[in-house]
Motif scaffolding. Structure first.
Motif, PDB file in Angstrom:
ATOM      1  N   TRP A 237       1.183  -0.958  -0.202  1.00 61.62           N
ATOM      2  CA  TRP A 237      -0.016   0.225   0.160  1.00 61.62           C
ATOM      3  C   TRP A 237       1.272   1.124   0.007  1.00 61.62           C
ATOM      4  CZ3 TRP A 237       0.270   3.951   3.976  1.00 61.62           C
ATOM      5  CH2 TRP A 237       0.646   3.207   5.332  1.00 61.62           C
ATOM      6  N   LYS A 238       2.473   1.180   1.079  1.00 62.85           N
ATOM      7  CA  LYS A 238       2.674   2.514   0.336  1.00 62.85           C
ATOM      8  C   LYS A 238       3.505   2.321  -1.168  1.00 62.85           C
ATOM      9  CE  LYS A 238       4.110   1.904   5.082  1.00 62.85           C
ATOM     10  NZ  LYS A 238       5.953   2.175   6.134  1.00 62.85           N
ATOM     11  N   GLN A 239       3.866   1.982  -1.637  1.00 66.55           N
ATOM     12  CA  GLN A 239       4.128   1.763  -2.629  1.00 66.55           C
ATOM     13  C   GLN A 239       2.608   2.352  -3.382  1.00 66.55           C
ATOM     14  OE1 GLN A 239       7.978   2.328  -3.942  1.00 66.55           O
ATOM     15  NE2 GLN A 239       6.707   2.551  -5.406  1.00 66.55           N
ATOM     16  N   ASN A 240       2.065   1.874  -3.429  1.00 62.35           N
ATOM     17  CA  ASN A 240       0.465   1.958  -4.455  1.00 62.35           C
ATOM     18  C   ASN A 240       0.598   3.373  -4.084  1.00 62.35           C
ATOM     19  OD1 ASN A 240       0.218  -0.720  -5.286  1.00 62.35           O
ATOM     20  ND2 ASN A 240      -1.028  -1.021  -3.414  1.00 62.35           N
ATOM     21  N   LEU A 241       0.558   3.917  -3.033  1.00 66.04           N
ATOM     22  CA  LEU A 241       0.565   5.425  -3.151  1.00 66.04           C
ATOM     23  C   LEU A 241       1.394   6.068  -3.570  1.00 66.04           C
ATOM     24  CD1 LEU A 241      -0.967   5.724   1.009  1.00 66.04           C
ATOM     25  CD2 LEU A 241      -2.207   5.572  -0.928  1.00 66.04           C
ATOM     26  N   ARG A 242       2.713   5.808  -3.547  1.00 64.13           N
ATOM     27  CA  ARG A 242       3.761   6.594  -4.254  1.00 64.13           C
ATOM     28  C   ARG A 242       3.363   6.629  -5.676  1.00 64.13           C
ATOM     29  NH1 ARG A 242       9.105   7.799  -2.068  1.00 64.13           N
ATOM     30  NH2 ARG A 242      10.282   6.260  -3.960  1.00 64.13           N
ATOM     31  N   ASN A 243       2.410   5.273  -5.919  1.00 61.50           N
ATOM     32  CA  ASN A 243       2.974   5.219  -7.841  1.00 61.50           C
ATOM     33  C   ASN A 243       1.714   6.031  -7.884  1.00 61.50           C
ATOM     34  OD1 ASN A 243       4.757   3.724  -7.719  1.00 61.50           O
ATOM     35  ND2 ASN A 243       3.410   1.797  -7.495  1.00 61.50           N
ATOM     36  N   VAL A 244       1.076   6.519  -7.086  1.00 61.34           N
ATOM     37  CA  VAL A 244      -0.138   7.521  -7.773  1.00 61.34           C
ATOM     38  C   VAL A 244       0.189   8.642  -7.627  1.00 61.34           C
ATOM     39  CG1 VAL A 244      -2.559   8.122  -7.435  1.00 61.34           C
ATOM     40  CG2 VAL A 244      -1.813   5.885  -8.016  1.00 61.34           C
ATOM     41  N   PHE A 245       0.462   9.285  -5.846  1.00 59.02           N
ATOM     42  CA  PHE A 245       0.900  10.752  -5.689  1.00 59.02           C
ATOM     43  C   PHE A 245       1.765  10.952  -5.486  1.00 59.02           C
ATOM     44  CE2 PHE A 245      -3.142   8.907  -3.030  1.00 59.02           C
ATOM     45  CZ  PHE A 245      -4.301   9.749  -3.608  1.00 59.02           C
ATOM     46  N   GLY A 246       2.837  10.658  -5.904  1.00 59.67           N
ATOM     47  CA  GLY A 246       4.448  10.396  -6.019  1.00 59.67           C
ATOM     48  C   GLY A 246       5.156  10.415  -5.296  1.00 59.67           C
ATOM     49  N   THR A 247       6.158  11.111  -5.534  1.00 61.07           N
ATOM     50  CA  THR A 247       7.418  10.611  -4.134  1.00 61.07           C
ATOM     51  C   THR A 247       7.615  11.033  -2.909  1.00 61.07           C
ATOM     52  OG1 THR A 247       9.076  11.704  -5.324  1.00 61.07           O
ATOM     53  CG2 THR A 247       9.656   8.923  -5.739  1.00 61.07           C
ATOM     54  N   LYS A 248       6.995  12.119  -3.243  1.00 62.43           N
ATOM     55  CA  LYS A 248       6.367  13.805  -2.626  1.00 62.43           C
ATOM     56  C   LYS A 248       4.769  13.747  -2.566  1.00 62.43           C
ATOM     57  CE  LYS A 248      10.800  16.470  -3.540  1.00 62.43           C
ATOM     58  NZ  LYS A 248      11.017  18.165  -3.672  1.00 62.43           N
ATOM     59  N   TRP A 249       4.114  13.309  -1.717  1.00 65.77           N
ATOM     60  CA  TRP A 249       3.124  12.522  -1.427  1.00 65.77           C
ATOM     61  C   TRP A 249       2.624  13.522  -0.361  1.00 65.77           C
ATOM     62  CZ3 TRP A 249       1.628  11.661   3.455  1.00 65.77           C
ATOM     63  CH2 TRP A 249       2.607  10.820   3.956  1.00 65.77           C
ATOM     64  N   TYR A 250       3.420  13.839   0.451  1.00 64.53           N
ATOM     65  CA  TYR A 250       3.061  14.493   2.008  1.00 64.53           C
ATOM     66  C   TYR A 250       2.979  15.825   1.160  1.00 64.53           C
ATOM     67  CZ  TYR A 250       8.311  14.417   1.299  1.00 64.53           C
ATOM     68  OH  TYR A 250       9.208  14.702   0.822  1.00 64.53           O
ATOM     69  N   LEU A 251       3.235  16.386   0.186  1.00 63.86           N
ATOM     70  CA  LEU A 251       2.775  17.839  -0.972  1.00 63.86           C
ATOM     71  C   LEU A 251       1.277  17.875  -1.299  1.00 63.86           C
ATOM     72  CD1 LEU A 251       6.844  18.952  -0.851  1.00 63.86           C
ATOM     73  CD2 LEU A 251       5.361  19.808   0.552  1.00 63.86           C
TER      74      LEU A 251
END
Length: 269
Positions: A237-251
């Motif tokens: 799930w963590k990598q899945n989130l990065r695959n959509v929201f990007g490496t700077k998902w927190y921004l």
């Protein structure tokens, strides 16, 4: 083989009217309504401090920027396939070129979409690799914004009705024919209650869609793939989130203008 025609002109115009109506009419009107009518009344009646007013203005501006920004970026970011790929992929008979894995041809856009999730009639374009982030965050921020607005609208309407007349106005809103039977004329209170009901409806609409799409993001599947349980993988799930929201998902989740590049893996899975 000649390419298939795009969708009808009427459908295209209708989709654009929806988009411009929401972006330039509905959302700004709700924002103005909150700022000019609802909140000043609450400040006067509840004697809100200056610090609380500043915090509220900052929060509502944050919501407005994220809703409008993510919606516009959902339209601007193009996920269509521009050139054929080399290596693993499938051949598209319509575009006559090899496309990446998980890319599909959209009959309405008449082009292959990289990591196609679905065609959104509201946006008048497909949601894919490069605009899925903005589409999901648009739904999420609409849900949060409407929840925040409903909190204040509830107190505003409660003060206007003073505990009486809720049911009568609600019946007249849901069934306008009752205004010819009920002697009491419709007034501003009915309009205020209508806005409250619309806020709740938008929470249900955006919340349902956000839950569906965000769950798919966590599982690492598109809307089409969600029907196949064997394709879901919640362990990543963590990598899945990065695959959509990007490496700077927190921004990405707090500002649509922030750059959050997709990892290389996202372009091939």
């Amino acid at each position: 083989m000649s390419p298939q025609p795009r969708k009808s002109l009427i459908a295209h115009i209708f989709a654009k009217v929806q988009f411009y109506g929401v972006v330039f009419v509905l959302i700004p009107f709700i924002f103005v309504f909150q700022i000019t009518i609802v909140y000043p009344e609450l400040v006067r009646k509840l004697k809100v401090s200056l610090v609380e007013q500043i915090v509220h203005i900052c929060l509502i501006s944050f919501c407005f920027i994220n809703v409008i920004g993510n919606l516009i970026y959902s339209i601007m970011m193009d996920s269509s396939l521009k050139r054929p790929v080399f290596g693993e992929g499938t051949y598209c008979e319509e575009c006559r070129m090899v496309r990446p894995v998980r890319s599909w041809h959209c009959m309405q856009c008449n082009v292959c979409i990289v990591k196609r999730d679905h065609h959104c009639s509201f946006l008048s374009r497909c949601v894919g690799l490069y605009n899925q982030r903005y589409f999901v965050l648009f739904l999420g921020h609409v849900m949060l914004s409407m929840t925040y607005a409903t909190y204040y609208n509830y107190y505003f309407v409660t003060m206007k009705f003073k505990g009486d007349g809720w049911a009568l106005s609600a019946f007249r809103i849901f069934n306008p024919l009752l205004r010819f039977i009920i002697p009491e004329p419709m007034g501003y209170k009915d309009v205020y209650l209508f806005f409250l009901i619309m806020n709740v409806a938008l929470i249900v609409w955006s919340g349902t869609l956000f839950y569906w799409h965000f769950k798919n993001v966590l599982m690492g599947v598109t809307s089409y793939e969600a029907r196949f349980p064997e394709l879901k993988d919640a362990s990543r799930w963590k990598q899945n989130l990065r695959n959509v929201f990007g490496t700077k998902w927190y921004l990405a989740i707090i500002c649509p203008m922030c750059e959050s590049p997709l990892p290389e893996e996202a372009k091939y899975v």
